[in-house]
Design a protein around this motif. Structure first.
Motif, PDB file in Angstrom:
ATOM      1  N   LEU A 191      -9.123  -9.758  -1.602  1.00 48.73           N
ATOM      2  CA  LEU A 191      -9.551  -8.532  -0.935  1.00 48.73           C
ATOM      3  C   LEU A 191      -8.348  -7.701  -0.484  1.00 48.73           C
ATOM      4  N   ALA A 192      -7.285  -8.375  -0.061  1.00 49.80           N
ATOM      5  CA  ALA A 192      -6.085  -7.657   0.388  1.00 49.80           C
ATOM      6  C   ALA A 192      -5.442  -6.901  -0.767  1.00 49.80           C
ATOM      7  N   TRP A 193      -5.261  -7.563  -1.908  1.00 52.27           N
ATOM      8  CA  TRP A 193      -4.647  -6.894  -3.055  1.00 52.27           C
ATOM      9  C   TRP A 193      -5.573  -5.835  -3.639  1.00 52.27           C
ATOM     10  N   SER A 194      -6.872  -6.041  -3.535  1.00 50.83           N
ATOM     11  CA  SER A 194      -7.826  -5.035  -4.008  1.00 50.83           C
ATOM     12  C   SER A 194      -7.728  -3.767  -3.170  1.00 50.83           C
ATOM     13  N   SER A 195      -7.411  -3.921  -1.895  1.00 55.35           N
ATOM     14  CA  SER A 195      -7.253  -2.740  -1.038  1.00 55.35           C
ATOM     15  C   SER A 195      -6.045  -1.912  -1.477  1.00 55.35           C
ATOM     16  N   VAL A 196      -5.010  -2.567  -2.012  1.00 60.43           N
ATOM     17  CA  VAL A 196      -3.848  -1.840  -2.525  1.00 60.43           C
ATOM     18  C   VAL A 196      -4.258  -1.009  -3.741  1.00 60.43           C
ATOM     19  N   MET A 210       0.835  -1.207   0.000  1.00 53.29           N
ATOM     20  CA  MET A 210       0.000   0.000   0.000  1.00 53.29           C
ATOM     21  C   MET A 210       0.867   1.254   0.000  1.00 53.29           C
ATOM     22  N   THR A 216      -3.223   4.913 -10.846  1.00 54.31           N
ATOM     23  CA  THR A 216      -3.749   3.584 -10.519  1.00 54.31           C
ATOM     24  C   THR A 216      -3.194   2.544 -11.471  1.00 54.31           C
ATOM     25  N   GLY A 264      -7.285  -0.004  -4.329  1.00 58.92           N
ATOM     26  CA  GLY A 264      -8.177   1.030  -3.808  1.00 58.92           C
ATOM     27  C   GLY A 264      -7.417   2.233  -3.298  1.00 58.92           C
ATOM     28  N   VAL A 265      -6.301   1.997  -2.643  1.00 59.20           N
ATOM     29  CA  VAL A 265      -5.447   3.097  -2.177  1.00 59.20           C
ATOM     30  C   VAL A 265      -4.936   3.900  -3.368  1.00 59.20           C
TER      31      VAL A 265
END
Length: 322
Positions: free
Chosen positions: A127-132, A60, A83, A134-135
């Protein structure tokens, strides 16, 4: 004034290339140190790293740096470039590691129910990589607003002329966040109803194409290039179909479809696990050939690229008109 251009200038192309190469270089060097698996020959995954939560937070932090710099360099001419650079960075890091075959050859892979458990863990890892990602979206939207760009006012839109609509950054299309970074400026966002319809349609069509393109790979070894093509081509075709049926004002809802597609794919792989005898290095379901980081990173990059490709005015940006 609305600054619109039918294509990118040589300077715009050069600055975009610098942003992408720079992002990839940061992830390949610093990113690899932060995200490399415990086994130097292992795959890049939370399952191959002892401090997996720390790895995600470090990713992140890198996404914040890469998205900020890429947006500052090329964000005025190419929306969502920050992005895109973060997604490319994640993808190239995954290529430096081993494929999903590494996880299928571990000693514990011979245990009953291993593939089913692997698919469930992969679905959570998405979900963890999607949060990256998202940041990266949030940072790109904030930096663009801060440095140079404003979202187009509602009256600037012409429903009968799609070419008059400037590209809306993904971060500006987030219902609450977009209004905050744009300081209350009134502009047209994608309605949640239309956005959800677009996301569901894109996820479904992309999942279909992943299955279609993977159909002949049942007895072939897993390769990074093969995985990249399957995910990129599937999401690109899905974007083309969903964009025509349920158009949106930004790529936000297309990006949201990527983790949804991946989670459904892994859940289906969980159902299919143990349905037949498999080769040691190949999964029973072709959906398990793709690592979570590759689903998210390559799928996001493909969605953004298709957004650039489909817009009548690639470099449209609404500059500060007060």
């Amino acid at each position: 004034m609305m600054a619109q251009q039918s294509g990118l200038s040589t300077w715009d192309k050069a600055s975009s290339l610098v942003a992408w190469v720079g992002g990839g270089a940061v992830f390949l060097t610093i990113g690899w140190i932060a995200m490399q698996p415990d086994d130097p020959l292992g795959a890049v995954s939370m399952l191959t790293r002892t401090s997996s939560i720390q790895m995600v937070f470090q990713a992140m932090a890198l996404a914040i740096v890469v998205a900020s710099l890429a947006t500052a360099i090329a964000g005025k001419s190419l929306p969502d470039v920050g992005t895109f650079a973060a997604a490319i960075g994640l993808a190239v890091v995954s290529f430096r590691g081993e494929t999903a075959a590494h996880l299928l050859l571990l000693p514990e892979s011979q245990a009953v129910g291993y593939e089913r458990m692997l698919a469930l863990k992969f679905s959570v890892e998405v979900l963890a990589w999607s949060s990256v990602i998202g940041v990266g979206i949030v940072v790109s939207g904030f930096v663009s607003s801060w440095l140079f760009a404003k979202a187009p006012k509602t009256e600037d839109y012409s429903p009968s002329d799609p070419g008059s609509v400037a590209h809306l950054l993904a971060g500006w299309d987030i219902p609450v966040f977009g209004r905050i970074v744009q300081a209350g400026r009134q502009y047209e966002q994608t309605t949640p109803r239309e956005g959800i319809k677009h996301t569901l349609l894109l996820a479904g069509t992309s999942l279909f194409f992943v299955g279609l393109f993977s159909g002949g790979l049942a007895t072939r070894g897993i390769e990074h290039g093969q995985v990249c093509f399957v995910v990129a081509a599937s999401v690109a075709l899905g974007c083309s179909i969903a964009g025509r049926i349920v158009p949106t004002h930004s790529v936000l809802w297309s990006i949201a479809a990527v983790p949804l597609m991946a989670i459904v794919a892994y859940l289906w792989a969980c159902v299919m696990a143990g349905s037949g005898q498999r080769l040691p290095n190949l999964p029973a379901s072709h959906f398990l050939r793709i690592l979570p980081i590759q689903y998210v990173a390559i799928g996001t990059a493909a969605a953004i690229f298709m957004e650039w490709w489909s817009r009548p005015m690639v470099g449209s940006v609404a500059l500060g008109d007060e």
